[in-house]
Design a protein around this motif. Structure first.
Motif, PDB file in Angstrom:
ATOM      1  N   ILE A 150       0.847  -1.189   0.000  1.00  0.00           N
ATOM      2  CA  ILE A 150       0.000   0.000   0.000  1.00  0.00           C
ATOM      3  C   ILE A 150       0.884   1.242   0.000  1.00  0.00           C
ATOM      4  CG2 ILE A 150      -1.914  -1.116   1.203  1.00  0.00           C
ATOM      5  CD1 ILE A 150      -1.001   0.350   3.755  1.00  0.00           C
ATOM      6  N   GLN A 151       0.344   2.324  -0.516  1.00  0.00           N
ATOM      7  CA  GLN A 151       1.060   3.595  -0.526  1.00  0.00           C
ATOM      8  C   GLN A 151       0.758   4.351   0.757  1.00  0.00           C
ATOM      9  OE1 GLN A 151       0.358   5.960  -3.998  1.00  0.00           O
ATOM     10  NE2 GLN A 151       1.775   7.592  -3.382  1.00  0.00           N
ATOM     11  N   ILE A 152       1.798   4.842   1.418  1.00  0.00           N
ATOM     12  CA  ILE A 152       1.635   5.592   2.658  1.00  0.00           C
ATOM     13  C   ILE A 152       2.275   6.962   2.474  1.00  0.00           C
ATOM     14  CG2 ILE A 152       2.145   5.683   5.122  1.00  0.00           C
ATOM     15  CD1 ILE A 152       2.252   2.641   5.116  1.00  0.00           C
ATOM     16  N   SER A 153       1.510   7.997   2.761  1.00  0.00           N
ATOM     17  CA  SER A 153       2.006   9.368   2.586  1.00  0.00           C
ATOM     18  C   SER A 153       2.010  10.099   3.914  1.00  0.00           C
ATOM     19  CB  SER A 153       1.120  10.120   1.585  1.00  0.00           C
ATOM     20  OG  SER A 153      -0.136  10.424   2.181  1.00  0.00           O
ATOM     21  N   LYS A 154       2.544  11.311   3.899  1.00  0.00           N
ATOM     22  CA  LYS A 154       2.613  12.115   5.122  1.00  0.00           C
ATOM     23  C   LYS A 154       1.231  12.528   5.599  1.00  0.00           C
ATOM     24  CE  LYS A 154       3.421  16.411   2.535  1.00  0.00           C
ATOM     25  NZ  LYS A 154       2.100  16.976   2.833  1.00  0.00           N
ATOM     26  N   ASP A 155       0.230  12.410   4.746  1.00  0.00           N
ATOM     27  CA  ASP A 155      -1.127  12.793   5.132  1.00  0.00           C
ATOM     28  C   ASP A 155      -1.878  11.667   5.831  1.00  0.00           C
ATOM     29  OD1 ASP A 155      -0.895  15.373   3.993  1.00  0.00           O
ATOM     30  OD2 ASP A 155      -1.300  14.534   2.005  1.00  0.00           O
ATOM     31  N   ASP A 156      -1.313  10.464   5.844  1.00  0.00           N
ATOM     32  CA  ASP A 156      -1.997   9.310   6.432  1.00  0.00           C
ATOM     33  C   ASP A 156      -1.798   9.253   7.933  1.00  0.00           C
ATOM     34  OD1 ASP A 156      -3.184   8.014   4.162  1.00  0.00           O
ATOM     35  OD2 ASP A 156      -1.164   7.432   3.537  1.00  0.00           O
ATOM     36  N   ARG A 157      -2.867   8.838   8.612  1.00  0.00           N
ATOM     37  CA  ARG A 157      -2.798   8.551  10.047  1.00  0.00           C
ATOM     38  C   ARG A 157      -2.610   7.043  10.197  1.00  0.00           C
ATOM     39  NH1 ARG A 157      -8.233  11.966  11.824  1.00  0.00           N
ATOM     40  NH2 ARG A 157      -7.367  14.073  11.503  1.00  0.00           N
ATOM     41  N   VAL A 158      -1.503   6.634  10.802  1.00  0.00           N
ATOM     42  CA  VAL A 158      -1.140   5.217  10.846  1.00  0.00           C
ATOM     43  C   VAL A 158      -0.930   4.777  12.287  1.00  0.00           C
ATOM     44  CG1 VAL A 158       0.486   3.453  10.042  1.00  0.00           C
ATOM     45  CG2 VAL A 158      -0.011   5.445   8.600  1.00  0.00           C
ATOM     46  N   GLN A 168       8.657  -2.842  16.468  1.00  0.00           N
ATOM     47  CA  GLN A 168       9.666  -1.785  16.544  1.00  0.00           C
ATOM     48  C   GLN A 168      10.265  -1.486  15.166  1.00  0.00           C
ATOM     49  OE1 GLN A 168      11.502  -0.493  19.623  1.00  0.00           O
ATOM     50  NE2 GLN A 168       9.891  -1.245  20.968  1.00  0.00           N
ATOM     51  N   LEU A 169      10.525  -2.531  14.388  1.00  0.00           N
ATOM     52  CA  LEU A 169      11.091  -2.330  13.050  1.00  0.00           C
ATOM     53  C   LEU A 169      10.067  -1.704  12.105  1.00  0.00           C
ATOM     54  CD1 LEU A 169      13.094  -5.652  12.654  1.00  0.00           C
ATOM     55  CD2 LEU A 169      14.007  -3.379  13.131  1.00  0.00           C
ATOM     56  N   ILE A 170       8.827  -2.164  12.188  1.00  0.00           N
ATOM     57  CA  ILE A 170       7.770  -1.586  11.354  1.00  0.00           C
ATOM     58  C   ILE A 170       7.599  -0.108  11.682  1.00  0.00           C
ATOM     59  CG2 ILE A 170       5.258  -1.569  11.001  1.00  0.00           C
ATOM     60  CD1 ILE A 170       5.383  -4.644  11.160  1.00  0.00           C
ATOM     61  N   ALA A 171       7.609   0.219  12.958  1.00  0.00           N
ATOM     62  CA  ALA A 171       7.461   1.622  13.362  1.00  0.00           C
ATOM     63  C   ALA A 171       8.573   2.481  12.770  1.00  0.00           C
ATOM     64  CB  ALA A 171       7.470   1.719  14.883  1.00  0.00           C
ATOM     65  N   GLN A 172       9.808   1.984  12.832  1.00  0.00           N
ATOM     66  CA  GLN A 172      10.921   2.776  12.300  1.00  0.00           C
ATOM     67  C   GLN A 172      10.811   2.963  10.792  1.00  0.00           C
ATOM     68  OE1 GLN A 172      14.995   2.318  13.797  1.00  0.00           O
ATOM     69  NE2 GLN A 172      14.225   0.688  15.128  1.00  0.00           N
ATOM     70  N   THR A 173      10.400   1.923  10.075  1.00  0.00           N
ATOM     71  CA  THR A 173      10.299   2.058   8.616  1.00  0.00           C
ATOM     72  C   THR A 173       9.123   2.946   8.225  1.00  0.00           C
ATOM     73  OG1 THR A 173       9.026  -0.017   8.477  1.00  0.00           O
ATOM     74  CG2 THR A 173      11.408  -0.164   8.158  1.00  0.00           C
ATOM     75  N   LEU A 174       8.012   2.857   8.943  1.00  0.00           N
ATOM     76  CA  LEU A 174       6.866   3.710   8.632  1.00  0.00           C
ATOM     77  C   LEU A 174       7.157   5.167   8.969  1.00  0.00           C
ATOM     78  CD1 LEU A 174       3.841   1.525   9.805  1.00  0.00           C
ATOM     79  CD2 LEU A 174       4.614   1.948   7.466  1.00  0.00           C
ATOM     80  N   ALA A 175       7.932   5.401  10.004  1.00  0.00           N
ATOM     81  CA  ALA A 175       8.256   6.773  10.383  1.00  0.00           C
ATOM     82  C   ALA A 175       8.985   7.503   9.264  1.00  0.00           C
ATOM     83  CB  ALA A 175       9.102   6.775  11.652  1.00  0.00           C
ATOM     84  N   LEU A 176       9.700   6.760   8.434  1.00  0.00           N
ATOM     85  CA  LEU A 176      10.444   7.378   7.330  1.00  0.00           C
ATOM     86  C   LEU A 176       9.525   7.972   6.267  1.00  0.00           C
ATOM     87  CD1 LEU A 176      13.223   4.656   6.898  1.00  0.00           C
ATOM     88  CD2 LEU A 176      13.446   6.907   7.983  1.00  0.00           C
ATOM     89  N   THR A 177       8.240   7.582   6.259  1.00  0.00           N
ATOM     90  CA  THR A 177       7.294   8.122   5.278  1.00  0.00           C
ATOM     91  C   THR A 177       6.797   9.506   5.671  1.00  0.00           C
ATOM     92  OG1 THR A 177       5.289   7.227   6.336  1.00  0.00           O
ATOM     93  CG2 THR A 177       6.490   5.772   4.820  1.00  0.00           C
ATOM     94  N   GLY A 178       7.006   9.892   6.925  1.00  0.00           N
ATOM     95  CA  GLY A 178       6.510  11.187   7.392  1.00  0.00           C
ATOM     96  C   GLY A 178       5.053  11.168   7.789  1.00  0.00           C
ATOM     97  N   CYS A 179       4.438   9.992   7.850  1.00  0.00           N
ATOM     98  CA  CYS A 179       3.021   9.896   8.203  1.00  0.00           C
ATOM     99  C   CYS A 179       2.795  10.277   9.671  1.00  0.00           C
ATOM    100  CB  CYS A 179       2.511   8.485   7.945  1.00  0.00           C
ATOM    101  SG  CYS A 179       3.234   7.224   9.034  1.00  0.00           S
ATOM    102  N   LEU A 181       2.091   9.018  12.869  1.00  0.00           N
ATOM    103  CA  LEU A 181       2.269   7.650  13.351  1.00  0.00           C
ATOM    104  C   LEU A 181       2.099   7.571  14.860  1.00  0.00           C
ATOM    105  CD1 LEU A 181       3.194   4.689  12.794  1.00  0.00           C
ATOM    106  CD2 LEU A 181       5.552   5.492  13.068  1.00  0.00           C
ATOM    107  N   LEU A 182       1.389   6.538  15.300  1.00  0.00           N
ATOM    108  CA  LEU A 182       1.269   6.209  16.717  1.00  0.00           C
ATOM    109  C   LEU A 182       1.554   4.726  16.891  1.00  0.00           C
ATOM    110  CD1 LEU A 182       0.446   6.799  19.704  1.00  0.00           C
ATOM    111  CD2 LEU A 182      -1.911   6.241  19.024  1.00  0.00           C
ATOM    112  N   VAL A 183       2.396   4.391  17.857  1.00  0.00           N
ATOM    113  CA  VAL A 183       2.699   2.997  18.180  1.00  0.00           C
ATOM    114  C   VAL A 183       2.214   2.730  19.595  1.00  0.00           C
ATOM    115  CG1 VAL A 183       4.489   1.238  18.385  1.00  0.00           C
ATOM    116  CG2 VAL A 183       4.751   3.099  16.731  1.00  0.00           C
ATOM    117  N   VAL A 184       1.402   1.693  19.751  1.00  0.00           N
ATOM    118  CA  VAL A 184       0.902   1.359  21.086  1.00  0.00           C
ATOM    119  C   VAL A 184       1.314  -0.064  21.447  1.00  0.00           C
ATOM    120  CG1 VAL A 184      -1.043   2.948  20.948  1.00  0.00           C
ATOM    121  CG2 VAL A 184      -1.351   0.568  20.229  1.00  0.00           C
TER     122      VAL A 184
END
Length: 324
Positions: A150-158, A168-179, A181-184
């Motif tokens: 899927i495409q993830i942009s800075k406008d997405d709430r993830v 932890q790894l998914i959070a770090q890679t998703l953070a690079l998109t600028g979205c 992001l919240l990790v719980v």
């Protein structure tokens, strides 16, 4: 050779396993290090009927294979495809109908002194990436698969649900998109690692229902799934990133009414994973809890089963400067 052998849900250290004889098109590697994954723990519980050497996150030295790879450190994609079935012809070898999977399906794995894989599965480890860090290539690739699907942009709430190794790894890679992001998760001592990297974190009760465009469940349990599902707005996307050992009950009607897209996600691309390690854009060092020699492999598994423990590595052999 020595290796950790799984049979009838029992893991044992064997010392008389034959060294693999790679068939044409495959290379023989001396394993340096390998990481214990949740899938390995689930295999012992009976997640899949497997007999043989387990383990699939590894770094090795090529001893037999193409000249340009001899004595080079490599990591390897775990799915060995046939190249002829309909999925292979479509360029989807991870879904090959005849595939074997390293340490999981009909192919001995990485918790041994040697293993064999197709040459096309191998990737050179960059000079500046330590052997310990390179063992994370496979799970980082799995994390990156989300962005292949899927495409993830800075406008997405993830939302990412789960603060374990993969989360932890998914959070770090998703953070690079600028979205956004919240990790719980359940463990403040784990979440603080991500908070220190500028990633917003919280406990499960901090999730606002129907707020997120995308949620990723990394827990593999019904509670995590329910949190991820409730968090989605209508027409949101729910990514399942962990295998579920048992059956999962869900409210199918709500998925239909809200037109939720449900996506399973597993193996991913190795080249960008290695690039993230080489450029330091993903930090894995803090995820390493401990390292054990292969001779203490059973103790290593007991450690890996301990609640709250992150990555446990098995060290097969030191090899000059690659003992890092």
């Amino acid at each position: 050779m020595k290796g950790l052998w799984l049979e009838n849900n029992q893991l044992e250290l064997r010392t008389n396993i034959p060294i693999p004889e790679p068939p044409p098109g495959e290379a023989l590697m001396r394993v340096l290090r390998a990481g214990i994954c949740n899938t390995d723990l689930e295999l012992i519980k009976g997640y899949y009927p497997y007999t043989g050497i387990i383990g699939h996150e590894f770094v090795g030295i090529v001893e037999q294979g193409p000249k340009q790879l001899i004595n080079q450190r490599v990591v390897g994609e775990i799915n060995a495809a046939c190249g002829n079935c309909r999925f292979c012809r479509r360029g989807q070898p991870t879904h090959c109908e005849n595939r074997t999977v390293l340490g999981i399906v009909n192919r001995n794995g990485a918790f041994a002194e040697y293993l064999s894989l197709p040459i096309e599965n191998l990737h050179l480890v960059p000079e500046n990436v330590s052997t310990a860090a390179a063992t994370f290539t496979e799970p980082i690739a799995a994390a990156l698969e989300i962005q292949q699907q899927i495409q993830i942009s800075k406008d997405d709430r993830v939302l990412v649900v789960g603060d374990g190794k993969l989360g932890q790894l998914i959070a770090q890679t998703l953070a690079l998109t600028g979205c956004e992001l919240l990790v719980v998760g359940r463990h403040e001592d784990k979440l603080i690692n991500l908070a220190g990297k500028g990633i917003k974190t919280g406990l499960a009760d901090s999730v606002t229902d129907r707020y997120f465009d995308i949620s990723v469940d990394c827990t593999g349990n019904p509670e995590g799934f329910n949190i991820a599902r409730r968090a989605l707005r209508p027409r949101g996307k729910l990514i399942l990133k962990s295998t579920y050992a048992g059956n999962l009950s869900l409210d199918a009607s709500s998925l239909v009414v809200d037109e939720i897209t449900l996506i399973g996600s597993r193996c991913g691309p190795f080249v960008p994973a290695l690039e993230l390690l080489a450029t330091g854009k993903v930090d894995v060092q803090y995820l390493i809890d401990s390292s054990y020699p292969l001779s203490q492999g059973l103790e290593a598994f007991e450690k890996a089963k301990t609640k709250g423990v992150l990555k446990v590595l098995l060290e097969m052999r030191r090899w000059g400067r690659w003992g890092r």
